[in-house]
Design a protein around this motif. Structure first.
Motif, mmCIF file in Angstrom:
data_model
loop_
_atom_site.group_PDB
_atom_site.id
_atom_site.type_symbol
_atom_site.label_atom_id
_atom_site.label_comp_id
_atom_site.label_asym_id
_atom_site.label_seq_id
_atom_site.Cartn_x
_atom_site.Cartn_y
_atom_site.Cartn_z
ATOM 1 N N ASP A 58 20.491 -30.785 -3.309
ATOM 2 C CA ASP A 58 20.841 -30.500 -4.645
ATOM 3 C C ASP A 58 20.473 -31.395 -5.667
ATOM 4 N N LEU A 59 20.676 -32.792 -5.127
ATOM 5 C CA LEU A 59 20.478 -34.011 -6.155
ATOM 6 C C LEU A 59 18.901 -33.727 -6.765
ATOM 7 N N LEU A 60 18.251 -33.659 -5.737
ATOM 8 C CA LEU A 60 16.644 -33.694 -6.333
ATOM 9 C C LEU A 60 16.223 -32.338 -7.060
ATOM 10 N N ALA A 61 16.894 -31.386 -6.677
ATOM 11 C CA ALA A 61 16.730 -30.169 -7.419
ATOM 12 C C ALA A 61 17.235 -30.097 -8.856
ATOM 13 N N ARG A 62 18.208 -30.841 -9.043
ATOM 14 C CA ARG A 62 18.740 -31.102 -10.433
ATOM 15 C C ARG A 62 17.996 -31.772 -11.325
ATOM 16 N N ARG A 63 17.202 -32.876 -10.540
ATOM 17 C CA ARG A 63 16.616 -33.850 -11.436
ATOM 18 C C ARG A 63 15.077 -33.347 -11.623
ATOM 19 N N ALA A 64 14.422 -32.798 -10.731
ATOM 20 C CA ALA A 64 12.993 -32.472 -11.192
ATOM 21 C C ALA A 64 12.564 -31.414 -10.034
ATOM 22 N N PRO A 65 11.332 -30.587 -10.248
ATOM 23 C CA PRO A 65 10.917 -29.915 -9.275
ATOM 24 C C PRO A 65 10.644 -30.686 -7.913
ATOM 25 N N THR A 66 11.037 -30.124 -6.941
ATOM 26 C CA THR A 66 10.822 -30.839 -5.468
ATOM 27 C C THR A 66 9.786 -29.999 -4.832
#
Length: 146
Positions: A58-66
């Protein structure tokens, strides 16, 4: 470009198989189920326990494409597809890795199967999760969970 849902993602994943064309054909004929593919050829996998993995995703998805990330509900873990070589270097406690010589069960990019589903499906671009960014996110989430 294939017209089937997840076609580019299927092509990209199947390219990791010893017989990519056979893998593609079998996967499409199987009704979008699960395929066993070798890690360490096009990507490695970092397997993170669900209680840590879900908030990290969830944290990664909010910050940038994973890169591609799948959930294995049977084992309660998330699999982050990362660059080849990451599994050999990874030393994170509680995180298992799959690299050369290991095989992983992956769902069809357009569907789910046997307790597996994509949270971020492969799109055929080849994008993978940056292990340094993943490590920082894991530390951040672990700090919150303590």
């Amino acid at each position: 470009m294939e017209s089937t849902p997840g076609g580019r993602g299927v092509d990209w994943l199947a390219d990791a198989a010893p017989d990519p064309q056979g893998c593609r054909a079998e996967w499409e004929a199987s009704g979008r189920g699960v395929m066993l593919l070798p890690a360490g050829r096009r990507w490695d996998v970092l397997l993170v326990p669900g209680p840590l993995g879900h908030p990290t995703f969830d944290l990664l998805a909010r910050r940038a494409p994973t890169g591609p990330v799948y959930a294995d509900f049977a084992d309660g873990q998330l699999g982050f597809l990362v660059p080849v070589g990451t599994a050999a270097r990874w030393v994170g406690t509680g995180v298992r890795s799959a690299g050369p010589g290991t095989w992983v069960a992956l769902p069809h990019p357009a569907g789910a199967g046997r307790g597996l589903r994509w949270l971020a499906a492969p799109d055929g671009s080849g994008r993978l999760t940056d292990p340094a960014v993943l490590e920082l996110a894991l530390h951040e989430v672990a700090g919150r969970l303590m």
